[in-house]
Design a protein around this motif. Structure first.
Motif, PDB file in Angstrom:
ATOM      1  N   LEU A 191      77.927  25.233  73.077  1.00 25.26           N
ATOM      2  CA  LEU A 191      78.477  26.248  71.996  1.00 25.26           C
ATOM      3  C   LEU A 191      78.087  27.548  72.282  1.00 25.26           C
ATOM      4  O   LEU A 191      79.136  28.431  72.127  1.00 25.26           O
ATOM      5  N   TRP A 192      77.147  27.998  72.826  1.00 20.98           N
ATOM      6  CA  TRP A 192      76.856  29.416  73.179  1.00 20.98           C
ATOM      7  C   TRP A 192      77.967  29.758  74.518  1.00 20.98           C
ATOM      8  O   TRP A 192      78.758  30.594  74.312  1.00 20.98           O
ATOM      9  N   GLN A 193      78.339  28.961  75.098  1.00 24.30           N
ATOM     10  CA  GLN A 193      79.487  29.266  76.254  1.00 24.30           C
ATOM     11  C   GLN A 193      80.801  29.241  75.483  1.00 24.30           C
ATOM     12  O   GLN A 193      81.672  30.212  75.817  1.00 24.30           O
ATOM     13  N   THR A 194      80.717  28.524  74.293  1.00 25.15           N
ATOM     14  CA  THR A 194      82.345  28.506  73.778  1.00 25.15           C
ATOM     15  C   THR A 194      82.070  29.821  73.056  1.00 25.15           C
ATOM     16  O   THR A 194      83.409  30.510  73.112  1.00 25.15           O
ATOM     17  N   TYR A 195      81.189  30.223  72.282  1.00 30.58           N
ATOM     18  CA  TYR A 195      81.344  31.465  71.825  1.00 30.58           C
ATOM     19  C   TYR A 195      81.577  32.820  72.688  1.00 30.58           C
ATOM     20  O   TYR A 195      82.073  33.633  72.678  1.00 30.58           O
TER      21      TYR A 195
END
Lengths: 208, 124
Positions: A74-78
């Motif tokens: 999810l952090w990578q997606t952000y």
């Protein structure tokens, strides 16, 4: 220039030596079609991943829930979505010919892309450090190739952005530079689109 | 015929850039992925229901990116990109879907695996 044909004559479809075609649109459409063919490369890698995503493919090694972390994803997606958004906002500054605005958008996009790649490198190097590299199992081969293929695209995008950071101040917003910036915008947005598919299919459904 | 443009910054694909569209696309994609993440953490629904929910959220995210980030529509400047994308998406889905289906069928006929060792897939 008239497009009317004489009665009974075949309609004129094109002029072989007419130099007034929209060169920028021709280049962006051509690059768009290249990206769609690139998407089919990802389709092949996704298919391989889907086929090998089972315990037999894992050959006693780790499988998706052991090698993926939905929160980290999810952090990578952000990060990747933020990178796309900042580059895109830079192209809003392009409308007014604001070189500083475009370059600022590119620099922020590179910074967020490096955050994304940092997570990815951490994951892959961690796997390899504990002996779960690409030769460990069919599943890990497919997983690592899928992630690395996307990561390689991100690296090429960063190199492309660095080139644009040199070309904008030296060449200005010429037709060539503008076409490259538009193509880069599509390329960069394409990376976010592919990542969303990877995140959902590998990190979320895989973690179920 | 309108007058020719000599300034590349007047090109329709440059003029279509829009801050509100990009910010909306960013927020929409973030919210949809956050929702998918929350559904994943809860892990209450059965696998099929879970996979359909997540796929629906992903599809909504992809559509929002196509419309808001890529700016795809049926305008003169964008129509051929939209058409080529619509024609490519089935190729992408068929490439993945048929490969999975083929190997799933092959495994079911040739691989003698106890049911407990099978990982659930999209076809199960």
């Amino acid at each position: 220039m008239s497009t009317q044909a004489a009665p009974g004559a075949a309609p004129r479809l094109f002029h072989p030596h007419f130099a007034g075609h929209d060169q920028i649109s021709a280049r962006t459409l051509g690059f768009w079609l290249y990206m769609l063919s690139d998407a089919l490369i990802f389709a092949a890698v996704f298919a391989a991943y889907a086929v090998l995503n089972n315990r037999m493919g894992a050959a006693g090694g780790p499988i998706a829930p052991q090698v993926t972390n939905p929160l980290e994803g999810l952090w990578q997606t952000y990060a990747v979505l933020g990178s796309v958004a900042t580059y895109s906002l830079g192209t809003v500054a392009l409308k007014s010919g604001n070189k500083a605005g475009v370059m600022l958008g590119i620099i922020l996009a590179i910074a967020l892309a490096l955050v994304f790649l940092g997570f990815e490198a951490h994951d892959l190097l961690g796997l390899m450090a504990r002996g779960d590299g690409v030769t460990r199992s069919g599943y890990l081969s497919a997983f690592i190739i899928l992630i690395a293929t996307h990561g390689l695209h991100m690296v090429f995008g960063i190199i492309w952005m660095l080139v644009m950071l040199v070309q904008i101040p030296t060449l200005g917003f010429s037709a060539n530079v503008v076409a490259r910036l538009l193509n880069l915008r599509m390329f960069w947005q394409f990376q976010a689109t592919i990542w969303v598919v990877i995140y959902v299919y590998v990190y979320m459904i895989g973690a179920f | 015929m309108s007058a020719p443009h000599t300034n590349p910054l007047d090109h329709p694909e440059v003029r279509m850039a829009s801050a509100w569209r990009y910010i909306s696309g960013f927020i929409a994609s973030m919210v949809l992925m956050q929702a998918a993440f929350i559904v994943t953490l809860r892990q209450h629904p059965p696998y099929e229901q879970y996979a359909l929910t997540i796929a629906g959220l992903a599809l909504a995210s992809l559509v929002s990116q196509a419309a808001l980030f890529f700016g795809l529509d049926i305008s003169r400047a964008q129509i051929w990109k939209s058409v080529s994308l619509v024609l490519t998406v089935p190729l992408f889905v068929l490439s993945v879907g048929l490969t999975v289906w083929m190997f799933q069928s092959l495994a079911a006929r040739t691989m003698l695996m106890p049911a407990t060792t099978m990982q659930p897939t999209l076809l199960q």
